[in-house]
Design a protein around this motif. Structure first.
Motif, mmCIF file in Angstrom:
data_model
loop_
_atom_site.group_PDB
_atom_site.id
_atom_site.type_symbol
_atom_site.label_atom_id
_atom_site.label_comp_id
_atom_site.label_asym_id
_atom_site.label_seq_id
_atom_site.Cartn_x
_atom_site.Cartn_y
_atom_site.Cartn_z
ATOM 1 N N GLN A 90 9.521 -8.004 2.651
ATOM 2 C CA GLN A 90 9.639 -6.990 1.866
ATOM 3 C C GLN A 90 10.416 -5.542 2.713
ATOM 4 O OE1 GLN A 90 7.633 -6.297 -0.869
ATOM 5 N NE2 GLN A 90 7.157 -8.270 -0.139
ATOM 6 N N ALA A 91 11.477 -6.196 3.536
ATOM 7 C CA ALA A 91 11.697 -5.231 3.940
ATOM 8 C C ALA A 91 13.358 -5.180 3.770
ATOM 9 C CB ALA A 91 12.178 -5.813 5.864
ATOM 10 N N PRO A 92 13.983 -5.625 3.420
ATOM 11 C CA PRO A 92 15.078 -5.572 2.086
ATOM 12 C C PRO A 92 14.884 -4.641 0.967
ATOM 13 C CG PRO A 92 15.090 -7.751 2.424
ATOM 14 C CD PRO A 92 13.520 -7.364 3.503
ATOM 15 N N PHE A 93 13.316 -4.949 0.183
ATOM 16 C CA PHE A 93 12.923 -3.625 -0.181
ATOM 17 C C PHE A 93 12.624 -2.241 0.204
ATOM 18 C CE2 PHE A 93 12.147 -8.116 -2.274
ATOM 19 C CZ PHE A 93 13.493 -8.219 -3.248
ATOM 20 N N VAL A 94 12.186 -2.039 1.741
ATOM 21 C CA VAL A 94 12.086 -0.919 1.565
ATOM 22 C C VAL A 94 13.205 -0.733 2.206
ATOM 23 C CG1 VAL A 94 11.396 0.152 3.744
ATOM 24 C CG2 VAL A 94 10.162 -1.133 2.855
ATOM 25 N N LEU A 95 14.476 -1.558 2.194
ATOM 26 C CA LEU A 95 15.748 -0.520 2.649
ATOM 27 C C LEU A 95 16.716 0.051 1.134
ATOM 28 C CD1 LEU A 95 17.365 -3.029 5.481
ATOM 29 C CD2 LEU A 95 16.040 -0.219 6.446
ATOM 30 N N GLY A 130 1.282 -1.242 0.231
ATOM 31 C CA GLY A 130 0.085 -0.080 0.204
ATOM 32 C C GLY A 130 0.933 1.450 -0.425
ATOM 33 N N ILE A 131 0.204 2.069 -0.163
ATOM 34 C CA ILE A 131 1.491 3.905 -0.442
ATOM 35 C C ILE A 131 1.613 3.815 0.787
ATOM 36 C CG2 ILE A 131 -1.248 4.841 -0.614
ATOM 37 C CD1 ILE A 131 2.105 5.997 -2.610
ATOM 38 N N TYR A 132 0.684 4.175 1.876
ATOM 39 C CA TYR A 132 1.615 5.237 3.115
ATOM 40 C C TYR A 132 2.900 4.569 3.775
ATOM 41 C CZ TYR A 132 1.457 7.015 7.206
ATOM 42 O OH TYR A 132 1.758 8.153 8.325
ATOM 43 N N PRO A 133 2.332 2.461 3.855
ATOM 44 C CA PRO A 133 3.021 2.006 4.909
ATOM 45 C C PRO A 133 4.807 2.222 4.061
ATOM 46 C CG PRO A 133 1.459 0.722 4.919
ATOM 47 C CD PRO A 133 0.775 2.480 4.078
ATOM 48 N N THR A 134 4.423 1.778 2.270
ATOM 49 C CA THR A 134 5.685 1.974 1.463
ATOM 50 C C THR A 134 6.594 3.120 2.046
ATOM 51 O OG1 THR A 134 4.410 0.693 0.029
ATOM 52 C CG2 THR A 134 6.487 1.901 -0.291
ATOM 53 N N MET A 135 5.487 4.295 1.659
ATOM 54 C CA MET A 135 5.989 6.069 1.883
ATOM 55 C C MET A 135 7.044 6.194 3.439
ATOM 56 S SD MET A 135 6.275 8.213 -0.601
ATOM 57 C CE MET A 135 6.675 9.124 0.046
ATOM 58 N N LEU A 136 6.068 5.389 4.295
ATOM 59 C CA LEU A 136 6.226 5.809 5.656
ATOM 60 C C LEU A 136 8.144 5.563 6.178
ATOM 61 C CD1 LEU A 136 6.012 7.049 8.494
ATOM 62 C CD2 LEU A 136 4.855 5.231 9.481
ATOM 63 N N TRP A 137 8.398 3.563 6.008
ATOM 64 C CA TRP A 137 9.097 3.251 6.386
ATOM 65 C C TRP A 137 10.438 3.425 5.119
ATOM 66 C CZ3 TRP A 137 8.611 1.908 11.066
ATOM 67 C CH2 TRP A 137 6.941 1.593 11.793
ATOM 68 N N PHE A 165 4.698 -2.398 10.771
ATOM 69 C CA PHE A 165 6.183 -3.151 9.973
ATOM 70 C C PHE A 165 6.219 -3.627 9.269
ATOM 71 C CE2 PHE A 165 7.586 -1.795 14.399
ATOM 72 C CZ PHE A 165 8.652 -0.962 14.239
ATOM 73 N N PRO A 166 6.679 -3.945 8.080
ATOM 74 C CA PRO A 166 6.986 -4.965 6.209
ATOM 75 C C PRO A 166 7.072 -5.526 7.270
ATOM 76 C CG PRO A 166 8.955 -2.982 6.682
ATOM 77 C CD PRO A 166 7.351 -2.462 7.765
#
Length: 300
Positions: A214-219, A37-44, A209-210
């Motif tokens: 997916q966490a590595p992709f957020v980083l 989703g857009i908000y969690p992705t942007m926030l993290w 939290f992702p």
């Protein structure tokens, strides 16, 4: 006295690498927005960016002047609106089409640079942008033949509005780069956007939290965004916005590549023909640094 031409050309090349890095981030963000989703992705992503750029900033902290802080704040808030619209739209249309629609921004920024920064726009720079934009129109003509549905139309509208915001962002990037260093810019942009997103937490119902996969992709997205900010800030301190705006057109080539590699999005003959015009326009702009006169020479 140093010759400004090599500096302008180097700034163009560095800016192009910054755009390539940013395009890689777009591809990662497209997958994250679809998954989270857009908000969690942007926030993290922004919180991760604060941590990364904060480590660099802490090594040589700088207290910005009040006028500089205003630029940081305005660009940060604008980035929230711009990014939310763009990445929401990006999840609904092919990556290459999203970037093609966003190409209206460099053309708008040419005239904003003349109006607000007092830059002189060379005729060859305008010609280069028009050639590249003709390529965008050709691409959009081909993609308009495909029926992508109502959601894709809404996504396209969101991207067009985001592109208008990005045109203003290009001008702010030039003003910001003249008064602040790349690390300072990266840190405060990440920080201001992250704070704005945290304030919007109740509107979006929070963000968990992702997942571990997916966490590595957020980083990765945060890393690519930070590197891109550093490169573009360096480039915009050494050449005018009207000149560097043409580097934005190279993002389509990367979007075409990443869209095919990651999302298996097809590339039509219209897209390939349009890409050829984009390359021609960027090549013309890069070969004519004499059309601009960088207003600041900065030591490396």
């Amino acid at each position: 006295m140093s010759n400004p031409r090599p500096t302008a050309l180097i700034a163009f090349l560095v800016g192009s690498v910054g755009i390539a890095t940013f395009s890689g981030m777009d591809a990662v963000m497209k997958g994250l927005v679809i998954a989270l989703g857009i908000y969690p992705t942007m926030l993290w992503r922004m919180l991760s960016g604060v941590a990364m750029s904060g480590l660099l900033f802490a090594a040589r902290p700088v207290r910005p002047a009040r006028s500089t802080m205003r630029i940081h704040l305005v660009r940060g808030i604008l980035t929230v609106v711009m990014a939310m619209l763009f990445f929401w739209g990006l999840a609904k249309v092919p990556l290459a089409q999203a970037i093609a629609l966003a190409f209206i921004a460099p053309l708008i920024s040419l005239f904003l640079a003349a109006a607000f920064l007092g830059e002189t726009i060379g005729r060859k720079t305008i010609l280069a942008s028009l050639i590249a934009f003709a390529g965008v129109l050709l691409i959009f003509t081909g993609q308009a033949r495909a029926d992508l549905g109502h959601e894709a139309m809404l996504g396209s509208i969101a991207i067009l509005v985001s592109a208008i915001c990005y045109a203003v962002n290009i001008i702010l990037m030039r003003s910001q780069a003249l008064v602040a260093g790349p690390i300072e810019i990266a840190f405060f942009q990440n920080l201001i956007v992250a704070v704005a997103l945290l304030l919007a937490w109740p509107l979006f119902g929070g963000a968990s939290f992702p997942p571990a996969d997916q966490a590595p992709f957020v980083l990765l997205a945060a890393f690519l965004s930070t590197v891109s900010l550093l490169l573009l800030s360096w480039a915009y301190a050494r050449a005018e916005a009207s000149y560097l705006a043409a580097t934005e057109y190279t993002s389509f080539l990367w979007a075409m590549l990443f869209g095919w590699l990651v999302f298996r999005e097809t590339v039509s003959p219209f897209t390939l023909a349009g890409a050829a015009l984009i390359v021609a326009g960027c090549f013309l702009a890069a070969r004519r640094p004499q059309d601009v006169t960088p207003s600041l020479e900065v030591a490396a």
